[in-house]
Design an enzyme around this catalytic site. Structure first.
Site, PDB file in Angstrom:
ATOM      1  N   ASP A 176       0.853  -1.183   0.000  1.00 34.44           N
ATOM      2  CA  ASP A 176       0.000   0.000   0.000  1.00 34.44           C
ATOM      3  C   ASP A 176       0.890   1.235   0.000  1.00 34.44           C
ATOM      4  OD1 ASP A 176      -2.289   1.643   0.376  1.00 34.44           O
ATOM      5  OD2 ASP A 176      -3.234   0.048   1.536  1.00 34.44           O
ATOM      6  N   ASP A 195      -2.990   4.778  -2.471  1.00 31.75           N
ATOM      7  CA  ASP A 195      -4.038   5.392  -1.668  1.00 31.75           C
ATOM      8  C   ASP A 195      -4.486   6.720  -2.268  1.00 31.75           C
ATOM      9  OD1 ASP A 195      -5.485   5.342   0.985  1.00 31.75           O
ATOM     10  OD2 ASP A 195      -4.355   7.203   1.266  1.00 31.75           O
ATOM     11  N   GLU A 226      -6.657   3.588  -5.807  1.00 30.34           N
ATOM     12  CA  GLU A 226      -7.887   3.803  -5.044  1.00 30.34           C
ATOM     13  C   GLU A 226      -8.549   5.065  -5.562  1.00 30.34           C
ATOM     14  OE1 GLU A 226      -9.526   4.379  -0.485  1.00 30.34           O
ATOM     15  OE2 GLU A 226      -7.688   5.378  -1.127  1.00 30.34           O
ATOM     16  N   HIS A 258     -11.075  -2.187   3.920  1.00 32.72           N
ATOM     17  CA  HIS A 258     -10.867  -1.709   5.280  1.00 32.72           C
ATOM     18  C   HIS A 258     -11.603  -0.416   5.595  1.00 32.72           C
ATOM     19  CE1 HIS A 258      -8.087   0.414   2.722  1.00 32.72           C
ATOM     20  NE2 HIS A 258      -7.866   1.299   3.673  1.00 32.72           N
ATOM     21  N   ASP A 259     -12.202   0.218   4.597  1.00 32.95           N
ATOM     22  CA  ASP A 259     -12.918   1.476   4.810  1.00 32.95           C
ATOM     23  C   ASP A 259     -14.437   1.321   4.776  1.00 32.95           C
ATOM     24  OD1 ASP A 259     -10.662   3.103   5.094  1.00 32.95           O
ATOM     25  OD2 ASP A 259     -10.465   3.388   2.930  1.00 32.95           O
TER      26      ASP A 259
END
Length: 532
Positions: free
Chosen positions: A99, A201, A264, A325-326
């Site tokens: 990430d 990200d 993302e 994860h969000d």
């Protein structure tokens, strides 16, 4: 599958490292824990593991505030632990994706410490500094994603710096060539170690408006929504220059063989497609999150799939995501029956699927007592249900203490049913959701039509969504009943015979299927069609 790249026919599995496996009893997962659990991923059948941030960090946002892009935080282990994990993953045929968080650093990163030391600092322009606006307030109306203004005043130098998230996460100035070079060098540091790619990200936030114009109000905003949505992020996100940066990142990865760039991107469909870049030189996989927010019915899913397939640029490879994860856990959004249907949908659509750890167990959101809340977004905007902790809880491995996750106190509580819902228990139950995931992944590997074949037609009969996957004469029909009642679906007239390959309902054996398919409530099936 020799004519496709690994990230096209493969399956990505996301690990939130704090919650996968703790190896030293401190209650927080680590790299050694991931290494010890690699065999679970091999047994499941996935091809790549994406690990959320592991870099040195003060952990204001649990690793998304990076203080050093070329190291490992001691919470997770050492660089030697990472190298060992990477080597053992590769030995098992697993790719490793890291990430990368390039939009902002920690406010404790040496670059920012130097930047805020003086207006004359050589690093001043590495971040976004502005004089106060009229009246001495913030330079404009831009907001932070975690609540409040996006501007933080620095008393010592008399200017504001911009932060898209927490004030401890100052945004980098991607208009500065020196910033770009430093970040590309960080990518090369990991690529040289053998990393197989990056998930980047908030890639659509990297470049901000050069004139720092105010964002317009959002007429659809309501008080129970996140405060960031009060304004339309016209000037603080998705600026045209961002695509140039994405193409430069891609060029760095193209210096190495077989690496993948995943972005993302939470944007409308037409803007999402732009991130494939000119001549497919942008992100290999701009993340497609549409199913996460879809109404769970056949009509809406059919519409989303059709529009996405139609929007893909020539040469653009599709991808699908149902959890991360969000976001809320799949099983909490659609229920236990829906979770089985969701597994089949995700693993039979055309394109690269990404699985989120624990979804293969049917984990639901875990209730987090207020005194145990960790997520800064929840603390900054309480009562709105924005906290992400409920979907980040530890992986339950067995019926032992703390589900075998840790010998200490876990950083977040486990699911209440972890004594029954854990890897060991579900792997021993052939009817479990875990085994359904494994069988779907094996079916995808055994039938190239599912992994790399064409996607043909979406049709809806009542609550049933049906589509075909085709390759080299093979035809597979996927039929998904989103309804709570039994349903019937006629087989195609040019292929009235079929063989049932797999059902989401336990106990339904592979068998020939007559001209009309019978589906139970919330049942999905994969059929091999046979010409008449």
């Amino acid at each position: 599958m020799s004519d496709t790249l690994w990230w096209q026919h493969g399956i990505v599995y996301q690990i939130y490292p704090r919650s996968f496996q703790d190896s030293n009893g401190d209650g927080i997962g680590d790299l050694e824990g991931i290494r010890r659990r690699l065999d679970h991923l091999v047994w499941l059948g996935v091809d790549a593991v994406w690990i959320s941030p592991i870099f040195p960090s003060p952990m204001a946002d649990f690793g998304y505030d990076i203080a050093d892009y070329c190291g490992v935080d001691p919470i997770f282990g050492t660089i030697d632990d990472f190298d060992r994990l990477l080597a053992e993953a590769h030995a098992r045929g697993l790719k490793v994706i890291l990430d990368f968080v390039p939009n902002h650093t920690s406010d404790r990163h040496p670059w920012f410490l130097e930047s805020r030391a003086s207006r004359d600092s050589a690093y001043r322009d590495w971040y976004i500094w502005r004089d106060p606006g009229p009246g001495g307030g913030p330079p404009n109306n831009w907001l932070a994603n975690f609540g409040g203004s996006g501007w933080e005043y620095d008393e010592a130098t008399g200017q504001y710096y911009f932060h898209s998230f927490l004030k401890e996460q100052p945004d980098l100035n991607w208009r500065n060539p020196a910033v770009r070079q430093a970040m590309y060098d960080a990518l090369r540091f990991w690529l040289d170690r053998g990393v197989d790619g990056f998930r980047v990200d908030v890639i659509w936030l990297l470049v901000k408006d050069e004139e720092f114009r105010d964002n317009p109000p959002n007429p659809a905003w309501e008080p129970h929504h996140a405060s960031i949505n009060q304004l339309l992020q016209v000037y603080s996100a998705d600026r045209p220059e961002t695509l140039e940066v994405v193409e430069e990142m891609r060029a760095v990865l193209d210096e190495y063989d077989g690496r993948v760039l995943i972005g993302e991107i939470y944007l409308p469909l037409e803007r999402l497609m732009a991130y494939y870049g000119r001549d497919m030189k942008g992100a290999h996989l701009p993340f497609n999150f549409q199913l996460i927010f879809a109404a769970w019915n056949a009509v809406q899913i059919a519409r989303i799939v059709a529009e996405y397939e139609a929007a893909l640029p020539p040469g653009g490879w599709p991808n699908w995501v149902l959890g991360n994860h969000d976001q809320k856990r799949i099983a909490s959004r659609v229920g236990p029956g829906g979770a089985r249907l969701a597994a089949m949908l995700l693993l039979t659509l055309r394109g690269t699927p990404t699985l989120y750890y624990g979804d293969e167990l049917g984990l639901e959101n875990v209730t987090i007592p207020p005194d145990r809340a960790q997520d800064p977004w929840e603390r900054n905007e309480p009562g709105l249900g924005l906290g992400r902790d409920p979907a980040r809880t530890p992986m339950p491995w067995n019926a032992g203490r703390n589900g075998g996750f840790t010998t200490g106190e876990p950083w977040l509580p486990l699911n209440d049913d972890h004594a029954a819902r854990n890897v060991a228990a579900l792997s021993a139950d052939p009817a479990s959701l875990l085994h359904l995931y494994r069988r779907l992944i094996a079916l995808r590997r055994d039938h190239a039509a599912l992994s790399t074949g064409d996607y043909v037609g979406v049709e809806v009969e009542g609550e049933v969504l049906a589509f075909e996957r085709r390759q080299a004469g093979a035809r597979l029909l996927v039929a998904l009943n989103f309804g709570q009642a039994p349903a019937r679906l006629p087989l195609p007239q040019d292929a009235p015979g079929a063989e049932l390959l797999l059902s989401t309902h336990p106990g339904r054996e592979a068998a020939p299927v007559p001209a009309e398919l019978q589906l139970g409530p919330e049942e999905g099936v994969v059929l091999a069609l046979r010409p008449g």
